[in-house]
Motif scaffolding. Structure first.
Motif, PDB file in Angstrom:
ATOM      1  N   LYS A  79      15.230 -22.843  38.852  1.00  0.00           N
ATOM      2  CA  LYS A  79      13.967 -23.284  39.307  1.00  0.00           C
ATOM      3  C   LYS A  79      13.056 -21.910  39.386  1.00  0.00           C
ATOM      4  CE  LYS A  79      11.023 -26.287  41.732  1.00  0.00           C
ATOM      5  NZ  LYS A  79      10.602 -27.021  43.105  1.00  0.00           N
ATOM      6  N   CYS A  81      13.072 -19.146  37.977  1.00  0.00           N
ATOM      7  CA  CYS A  81      12.641 -18.610  36.556  1.00  0.00           C
ATOM      8  C   CYS A  81      12.003 -19.410  35.756  1.00  0.00           C
ATOM      9  CB  CYS A  81      14.061 -18.269  35.829  1.00  0.00           C
ATOM     10  SG  CYS A  81      15.351 -17.640  36.833  1.00  0.00           S
ATOM     11  N   ILE A  82      11.522 -20.555  36.191  1.00  0.00           N
ATOM     12  CA  ILE A  82      10.662 -21.583  35.308  1.00  0.00           C
ATOM     13  C   ILE A  82       9.441 -21.083  34.690  1.00  0.00           C
ATOM     14  CG2 ILE A  82       9.788 -23.760  35.197  1.00  0.00           C
ATOM     15  CD1 ILE A  82      12.577 -24.025  35.034  1.00  0.00           C
ATOM     16  N   ALA A  83       8.601 -20.091  35.710  1.00  0.00           N
ATOM     17  CA  ALA A  83       7.402 -19.798  35.162  1.00  0.00           C
ATOM     18  C   ALA A  83       7.673 -18.601  34.043  1.00  0.00           C
ATOM     19  CB  ALA A  83       6.656 -18.982  36.575  1.00  0.00           C
ATOM     20  N   GLU A  84       8.693 -17.912  34.067  1.00  0.00           N
ATOM     21  CA  GLU A  84       8.963 -17.040  32.907  1.00  0.00           C
ATOM     22  C   GLU A  84       9.679 -17.644  31.897  1.00  0.00           C
ATOM     23  OE1 GLU A  84      10.225 -12.797  34.992  1.00  0.00           O
ATOM     24  OE2 GLU A  84      11.650 -14.279  35.637  1.00  0.00           O
ATOM     25  N   MET A  86       9.262 -20.887  30.628  1.00  0.00           N
ATOM     26  CA  MET A  86       8.672 -22.050  29.748  1.00  0.00           C
ATOM     27  C   MET A  86       7.867 -21.431  28.587  1.00  0.00           C
ATOM     28  SD  MET A  86       9.652 -25.081  30.648  1.00  0.00           S
ATOM     29  CE  MET A  86       8.459 -25.905  29.569  1.00  0.00           C
ATOM     30  N   PRO A  87       7.287 -20.302  29.003  1.00  0.00           N
ATOM     31  CA  PRO A  87       6.542 -19.784  27.581  1.00  0.00           C
ATOM     32  C   PRO A  87       7.299 -19.329  26.321  1.00  0.00           C
ATOM     33  CG  PRO A  87       5.700 -18.545  29.759  1.00  0.00           C
ATOM     34  CD  PRO A  87       6.826 -19.649  30.107  1.00  0.00           C
ATOM     35  N   MET A 115      12.178 -31.059  37.322  1.00  0.00           N
ATOM     36  CA  MET A 115      10.799 -30.436  38.151  1.00  0.00           C
ATOM     37  C   MET A 115       9.974 -31.766  38.571  1.00  0.00           C
ATOM     38  SD  MET A 115      10.385 -27.062  37.777  1.00  0.00           S
ATOM     39  CE  MET A 115       8.858 -26.480  37.474  1.00  0.00           C
ATOM     40  N   GLU A 118       6.070 -31.126  39.343  1.00  0.00           N
ATOM     41  CA  GLU A 118       5.676 -29.815  39.312  1.00  0.00           C
ATOM     42  C   GLU A 118       6.043 -29.265  37.762  1.00  0.00           C
ATOM     43  OE1 GLU A 118       7.893 -27.236  42.429  1.00  0.00           O
ATOM     44  OE2 GLU A 118       8.349 -29.227  43.082  1.00  0.00           O
ATOM     45  N   PRO A 121       1.751 -27.832  35.234  1.00  0.00           N
ATOM     46  CA  PRO A 121       1.294 -26.553  34.756  1.00  0.00           C
ATOM     47  C   PRO A 121       1.807 -26.090  33.531  1.00  0.00           C
ATOM     48  CG  PRO A 121       2.236 -26.011  36.976  1.00  0.00           C
ATOM     49  CD  PRO A 121       2.454 -27.525  36.577  1.00  0.00           C
ATOM     50  N   TYR A 122       2.971 -26.784  32.805  1.00  0.00           N
ATOM     51  CA  TYR A 122       3.554 -26.320  31.768  1.00  0.00           C
ATOM     52  C   TYR A 122       3.452 -27.241  30.492  1.00  0.00           C
ATOM     53  CZ  TYR A 122       5.784 -23.544  35.152  1.00  0.00           C
ATOM     54  OH  TYR A 122       5.951 -22.651  36.543  1.00  0.00           O
ATOM     55  N   MET A 125       1.919 -25.818  27.601  1.00  0.00           N
ATOM     56  CA  MET A 125       2.629 -24.838  26.873  1.00  0.00           C
ATOM     57  C   MET A 125       3.510 -25.502  25.592  1.00  0.00           C
ATOM     58  SD  MET A 125       4.013 -22.371  29.613  1.00  0.00           S
ATOM     59  CE  MET A 125       2.999 -21.460  30.868  1.00  0.00           C
TER      60      MET A 125
END
Length: 266
Positions: A79, A81-84, A86-87, A115, A118, A121-122, A125
């Motif tokens: 979890k 690391c998800i922001a890094e 997902m892109p 998630m 949550e 936001p992704y 993408m």
């Protein structure tokens, strides 16, 4: 070391990386939650981040498989690391590399289920690429099925975000999933589609016959999922009126007609 000083060091043997990633996947799958302590004592997430960006497709393919397996086995470690991550997953939704794309798609679906809301936001993408893949001609069957499941799962956790584009994928979505057997993945995907229809019922009207066909492909849905199907089918019938429904259901192949009558009383 090689990337910093290529003249000083030998290039790494990618086959060893791939085999190691696959073995770690096997461990995560076999040990399940017990892999947690091993992951917490290692720098596996940092290494995985690097492997996911490797130039060699086979390394990325194995990396995304491992990401999906770790997501299922020990999500608290994934979890942060998800922001890094997902892109990177989004940029690998490229059907030119079928297996890479397939594993990235599957991993997104697994992350999504962990998630929940949550994931919001992704969504942007990944959603447009997934819709594009499901509409491509000659896409291999497994990739179509995986894409449909992941779109359904995105809709399950964030129906408001995905429902507006329902008309863009509902037909190929239904035809991709009508042939797979009942299982947990199919279950979560169909719950997602039902929730999206709840948010945007107009989005399914043009292709409602395909939805009926997909619903009829279930052998034994769980009771609450069966109720969801029942409400949508009866809601549509009430909406169009008895006479229009009769005309509409005349188009059904006999088997579909019988099945919907027997299971859902329409």
């Amino acid at each position: 070391m090689y990337s910093q000083q290529p003249d000083q060091y030998e290039a790494p043997d990618k086959d060893f990386m791939i085999v190691a990633l696959d073995l770690l996947s096997g461990l995560a799958e076999g040990l399940g939650g017990h892999v947690d302590t091993l992951v917490s004592r290692s720098n596996i997430m940092t290494l995985l981040f690097q492997c996911m960006q490797d130039t060699m497709p086979e390394v990325r393919q194995s990396s995304f498989a491992l990401l999906g397996d770790l997501t299922k086995a020990c999500f608290p470690h994934v979890k942060p690391c998800i922001a890094e991550f997902m892109p990177i997953l989004g940029t690998n939704l490229n059907p030119e590399f079928i297996s890479v794309c397939n594993n990235a798609t599957w991993a997104i679906g697994e992350i999504c289920m962990q998630m929940g809301v949550e994931m919001q936001p992704y969504i942007a993408m990944v959603l447009s690429q997934l819709v594009e893949i499901i509409n491509r001609p000659n896409t291999p069957k497994t990739l179509l099925e995986n894409t449909a499941i992941t779109i359904g799962r995105l809709g399950y956790v964030c129906p408001q975000e995905v429902a507006p584009v329902l008309p863009q994928f509902i037909r190929p979505w239904c035809t991709s999933l009508r042939n797979i057997r009942d299982n947990e993945e199919k279950d979560s995907a169909f719950r997602g589609i039902c929730m999206m229809i709840g948010v945007n019922p107009g989005g399914v009207v043009q292709d409602f016959i395909f939805f009926c066909d997909a619903v009829a492909s279930w052998v034994s849905p769980k009771d609450d999922l069966r109720d969801m199907f029942y409400k949508i089918l009866h809601g549509f019938k009430e909406q169009v009126g008895e006479e229009n429904w009769q005309q509409f259901s005349e188009q059904f192949p006999p088997l579909l007609k019988e099945r919907l009558a027997a299971c859902y009383g329409v």
